[in-house]
Design a protein around this motif. Structure first.
Motif, PDB file in Angstrom:
ATOM      1  N   THR A  59       3.040  -5.959  11.170  1.00 30.64           N
ATOM      2  CA  THR A  59       1.623  -6.324  11.089  1.00 30.64           C
ATOM      3  C   THR A  59       0.736  -5.240  11.688  1.00 30.64           C
ATOM      4  O   THR A  59      -0.367  -5.010  11.192  1.00 30.64           O
ATOM      5  CB  THR A  59       1.336  -7.678  11.776  1.00 30.64           C
ATOM      6  OG1 THR A  59       1.692  -7.600  13.146  1.00 30.64           O
ATOM      7  CG2 THR A  59       2.060  -8.811  11.090  1.00 30.64           C
ATOM      8  N   THR A  60       1.232  -4.556  12.705  1.00 35.69           N
ATOM      9  CA  THR A  60       0.467  -3.447  13.281  1.00 35.69           C
ATOM     10  C   THR A  60       0.236  -2.363  12.230  1.00 35.69           C
ATOM     11  O   THR A  60      -0.889  -1.887  12.049  1.00 35.69           O
ATOM     12  CB  THR A  60       1.201  -2.851  14.494  1.00 35.69           C
ATOM     13  OG1 THR A  60       1.389  -3.864  15.470  1.00 35.69           O
ATOM     14  CG2 THR A  60       0.432  -1.698  15.103  1.00 35.69           C
ATOM     15  N   SER A  61       1.288  -1.983  11.527  1.00 34.22           N
ATOM     16  CA  SER A  61       1.170  -0.948  10.494  1.00 34.22           C
ATOM     17  C   SER A  61       0.280  -1.406   9.348  1.00 34.22           C
ATOM     18  O   SER A  61      -0.553  -0.642   8.848  1.00 34.22           O
ATOM     19  CB  SER A  61       2.548  -0.591   9.947  1.00 34.22           C
ATOM     20  OG  SER A  61       3.367  -0.110  10.957  1.00 34.22           O
ATOM     21  N   LEU A  62       0.470  -2.644   8.930  1.00 34.85           N
ATOM     22  CA  LEU A  62      -0.297  -3.158   7.801  1.00 34.85           C
ATOM     23  C   LEU A  62      -1.780  -3.280   8.143  1.00 34.85           C
ATOM     24  O   LEU A  62      -2.637  -2.909   7.342  1.00 34.85           O
ATOM     25  CB  LEU A  62       0.266  -4.510   7.370  1.00 34.85           C
ATOM     26  CG  LEU A  62      -0.303  -5.121   6.108  1.00 34.85           C
ATOM     27  CD1 LEU A  62      -0.166  -4.172   4.925  1.00 34.85           C
ATOM     28  CD2 LEU A  62       0.391  -6.429   5.806  1.00 34.85           C
ATOM     29  N   LEU A  63      -2.088  -3.765   9.326  1.00 34.91           N
ATOM     30  CA  LEU A  63      -3.488  -3.905   9.721  1.00 34.91           C
ATOM     31  C   LEU A  63      -4.149  -2.559   9.995  1.00 34.91           C
ATOM     32  O   LEU A  63      -5.362  -2.424   9.852  1.00 34.91           O
ATOM     33  CB  LEU A  63      -3.606  -4.834  10.922  1.00 34.91           C
ATOM     34  CG  LEU A  63      -3.278  -6.291  10.605  1.00 34.91           C
ATOM     35  CD1 LEU A  63      -3.156  -7.103  11.889  1.00 34.91           C
ATOM     36  CD2 LEU A  63      -4.291  -6.893   9.662  1.00 34.91           C
ATOM     37  N   ALA A  64      -3.353  -1.563  10.363  1.00 33.25           N
ATOM     38  CA  ALA A  64      -3.916  -0.214  10.505  1.00 33.25           C
ATOM     39  C   ALA A  64      -4.323   0.326   9.131  1.00 33.25           C
ATOM     40  O   ALA A  64      -5.313   1.045   9.010  1.00 33.25           O
ATOM     41  CB  ALA A  64      -2.910   0.711  11.169  1.00 33.25           C
ATOM     42  N   ALA A  65      -3.574  -0.044   8.107  1.00 30.81           N
ATOM     43  CA  ALA A  65      -3.883   0.411   6.759  1.00 30.81           C
ATOM     44  C   ALA A  65      -5.002  -0.410   6.127  1.00 30.81           C
ATOM     45  O   ALA A  65      -5.815   0.123   5.369  1.00 30.81           O
ATOM     46  CB  ALA A  65      -2.631   0.333   5.882  1.00 30.81           C
ATOM     47  N   ASN A  66      -5.028  -1.713   6.418  1.00 34.50           N
ATOM     48  CA  ASN A  66      -6.035  -2.593   5.826  1.00 34.50           C
ATOM     49  C   ASN A  66      -6.365  -3.721   6.801  1.00 34.50           C
ATOM     50  O   ASN A  66      -5.698  -4.748   6.813  1.00 34.50           O
ATOM     51  CB  ASN A  66      -5.530  -3.180   4.504  1.00 34.50           C
ATOM     52  CG  ASN A  66      -6.553  -4.070   3.846  1.00 34.50           C
ATOM     53  OD1 ASN A  66      -7.700  -4.153   4.271  1.00 34.50           O
ATOM     54  ND2 ASN A  66      -6.134  -4.758   2.796  1.00 34.50           N
ATOM     55  N   PRO A  67      -7.398  -3.554   7.610  1.00 33.01           N
ATOM     56  CA  PRO A  67      -7.731  -4.575   8.597  1.00 33.01           C
ATOM     57  C   PRO A  67      -8.369  -5.824   7.996  1.00 33.01           C
ATOM     58  O   PRO A  67      -8.601  -6.794   8.702  1.00 33.01           O
ATOM     59  CB  PRO A  67      -8.700  -3.868   9.533  1.00 33.01           C
ATOM     60  CG  PRO A  67      -9.295  -2.805   8.711  1.00 33.01           C
ATOM     61  CD  PRO A  67      -8.233  -2.376   7.740  1.00 33.01           C
TER      62      PRO A  67
END
Length: 111
Positions: A59-67
């Motif tokens: 989720t950290t990686s995904l939210l960095a890409a698309n918050p």
């Protein structure tokens, strides 16, 4: 100037050599493929209700890409609630707030 870009930027982009435009297109396609694989991995973890450090890192990686992916924020909240029950809640909360303040909010203040 519209959306933070001047007309000169558009003229410059159109005047670039074909090789540069092709390289940028390849790079953009690679980023799109990486994002899609992150989303697929997230959906798989979410459907199995996976817990632990790996889904939290995902989720950290995904939210960095698309918050703006609200289901990722919701899943992260559920993971953090479990984490707060199992370890020192103050330390985990401080780490989460540190990540939000230093990594997410400066890049996406409205997210």
């Amino acid at each position: 100037m519209q959306h933070g870009r001047s007309k000169a930027d558009a003229v410059f982009a159109a005047a670039q050599p074909e090789e540069i435009r092709a390289a940028r297109a390849v790079l953009e396609q690679r980023r799109i493929a990486d994002y899609r694989s992150l989303v697929a991995e997230f959906r798989a973890a979410r459907s199995t209700n996976a817990t632990g450090d790996a889904p939290l890192a995902l989720t950290t990686s995904l939210l960095a890409a698309n918050p703006d992916l609200y289901s990722a924020w919701n899943y992260r909240r559920e993971l953090l609630l479990l984490l707060f029950q199992s370890v020192d809640a103050d330390q985990a909360l401080a780490a989460e707030l540190n990540w939000l303040v230093k990594a997410v909010l400066p890049l996406n203040p409205k997210s």
